[in-house]
Write a protein that holds these residues in place. Structure first.
Motif, short mmCIF file in Angstrom:
data_model
loop_
_atom_site.label_atom_id
_atom_site.label_comp_id
_atom_site.label_asym_id
_atom_site.label_seq_id
_atom_site.Cartn_x
_atom_site.Cartn_y
_atom_site.Cartn_z
N UNK A 35 0.83 -1.21 0.00
CA UNK A 35 0.00 0.00 0.00
C UNK A 35 0.87 1.26 0.00
N UNK A 36 2.01 1.21 0.68
CA UNK A 36 2.96 2.33 0.67
C UNK A 36 3.47 2.56 -0.76
N UNK A 37 3.82 1.49 -1.44
CA UNK A 37 4.30 1.60 -2.81
C UNK A 37 3.21 2.09 -3.76
N UNK A 38 1.94 1.81 -3.44
CA UNK A 38 0.80 2.26 -4.25
C UNK A 38 0.30 3.64 -3.82
N UNK A 39 0.96 4.27 -2.86
CA UNK A 39 0.61 5.59 -2.33
C UNK A 39 -0.76 5.60 -1.64
N UNK A 40 -1.16 4.45 -1.09
CA UNK A 40 -2.39 4.38 -0.31
C UNK A 40 -2.09 4.64 1.17
N UNK A 41 -0.83 4.60 1.54
CA UNK A 41 -0.35 4.92 2.88
C UNK A 41 1.09 5.37 2.74
N UNK A 42 1.61 6.04 3.75
CA UNK A 42 3.01 6.42 3.74
C UNK A 42 3.63 5.92 5.03
N UNK A 43 4.67 5.12 4.90
CA UNK A 43 5.41 4.62 6.05
C UNK A 43 6.63 5.50 6.24
N UNK A 44 6.74 6.10 7.42
CA UNK A 44 7.90 6.91 7.77
C UNK A 44 8.77 6.14 8.75
N UNK A 45 10.08 6.33 8.64
CA UNK A 45 11.00 5.74 9.59
C UNK A 45 11.87 6.84 10.19
N UNK A 46 12.17 6.70 11.47
CA UNK A 46 13.09 7.59 12.16
C UNK A 46 14.41 6.85 12.29
N UNK A 47 15.49 7.55 11.94
CA UNK A 47 16.82 6.94 11.93
C UNK A 47 17.78 7.72 12.82
N UNK A 48 18.64 6.98 13.49
CA UNK A 48 19.81 7.54 14.16
C UNK A 48 20.99 6.71 13.69
N UNK A 54 12.36 4.27 15.05
CA UNK A 54 10.94 4.56 15.17
C UNK A 54 10.25 4.52 13.83
N UNK A 55 8.93 4.45 13.88
CA UNK A 55 8.13 4.42 12.67
C UNK A 55 6.73 4.96 12.95
N UNK A 56 6.10 5.46 11.92
CA UNK A 56 4.70 5.88 11.98
C UNK A 56 4.17 5.85 10.55
N UNK A 57 2.85 5.72 10.43
CA UNK A 57 2.25 5.63 9.10
C UNK A 57 1.11 6.64 8.95
N UNK A 58 1.05 7.24 7.77
CA UNK A 58 -0.08 8.05 7.33
C UNK A 58 -0.99 7.14 6.52
N UNK A 59 -2.28 7.09 6.88
CA UNK A 59 -3.24 6.25 6.17
C UNK A 59 -4.44 7.12 5.79
N UNK A 91 8.87 10.35 19.01
CA UNK A 91 7.43 10.18 18.78
C UNK A 91 6.79 11.48 18.33
N UNK A 92 7.16 12.59 18.99
CA UNK A 92 6.62 13.91 18.59
C UNK A 92 7.01 14.24 17.15
N UNK A 93 8.25 13.98 16.78
CA UNK A 93 8.69 14.27 15.41
C UNK A 93 7.95 13.41 14.40
N UNK A 94 7.73 12.14 14.73
CA UNK A 94 6.99 11.27 13.82
C UNK A 94 5.54 11.74 13.67
N UNK A 95 4.91 12.13 14.77
CA UNK A 95 3.54 12.63 14.70
C UNK A 95 3.49 13.89 13.83
N UNK A 96 4.42 14.81 14.05
CA UNK A 96 4.45 16.05 13.25
C UNK A 96 4.67 15.74 11.77
N UNK A 97 5.46 14.72 11.47
CA UNK A 97 5.70 14.33 10.07
C UNK A 97 4.42 13.81 9.44
N UNK A 98 3.68 12.97 10.17
CA UNK A 98 2.41 12.46 9.64
C UNK A 98 1.40 13.61 9.50
N UNK A 99 1.37 14.51 10.47
CA UNK A 99 0.48 15.67 10.37
C UNK A 99 0.81 16.49 9.12
#
Length: 155
Positions: A35-48, A54-59, A91-99
């Motif tokens: 679904x991410x590849x089809x642009x039906x959702x966006x999976x974000x990853x946080x990297x260090x 971390x991860x979060x998804x926009x659906x 977590x705050x950064x991931x939420x802001x990214x999805x927002x």
């Protein structure tokens, strides 16, 4: 230094390892990646240091239309932060990214489900401006459990 980006094909193997995917989770993640590849959702990853922490998804659409109708309301799914990196703002950064993703796609409202006994997550979501709007049931690994549904206006 934390960086957040959209999952790309070269991150997928590390993503599966990070999620410690057993057969059940592996199948769920595989569908989500499609679904991410089809642009039906966006999976974000946080990297260090190139390691996923971390991860979060926009659906855009959810089976519960009150959570995401594909028009004005989107859903924040699978916010996870490695236990060793919690309480550092990831977590705050991931939420802001999805927002931001939701706003870029012209959504006016963002929702999330959280287990009613998950106090740390509830505190984070309330801190980020989410408020309770209904109780619901969620199903995971064949079990049904009660969740709080939270919402946030993006306008």
């Amino acid at each position: 230094m934390i960086s957040i980006k959209k999952l790309n094909p070269k991150d997928i193997q590390q993503f599966f390892l990070w999620r410690d995917a057993d057969f059940y989770v592996h199948n769920v993640l595989r569908r989500e990646i499609i679904e991410h590849e089809e642009d039906k959702r966006v999976i974000f990853i946080a990297l260090i240091n190139l390691n996923i922490v971390g991860t979060a998804q926009f659906v855009a659409k959810h089976y519960d239309i009150e959570l995401a109708d594909g028009i004005s309301t989107a859903y924040l799914q699978s916010l996870l932060v490695d236990t060793n990196y919690r309480r550092q703002g990831i977590g705050c950064q991931l939420i802001k990214t999805v927002e931001f993703e939701a706003v870029q796609r012209n959504f006016q409202r963002l929702t999330i489900m959280v287990e009613s006994d998950n106090s740390p997550a509830l505190n984070l979501y309330h801190k980020m401006g989410f408020t309770f709007f209904k109780n619901s049931k969620n199903r995971w690994r064949g079990m049904e459990y009660c969740v709080n549904c939270l919402e946030k206006s993006l306008v």
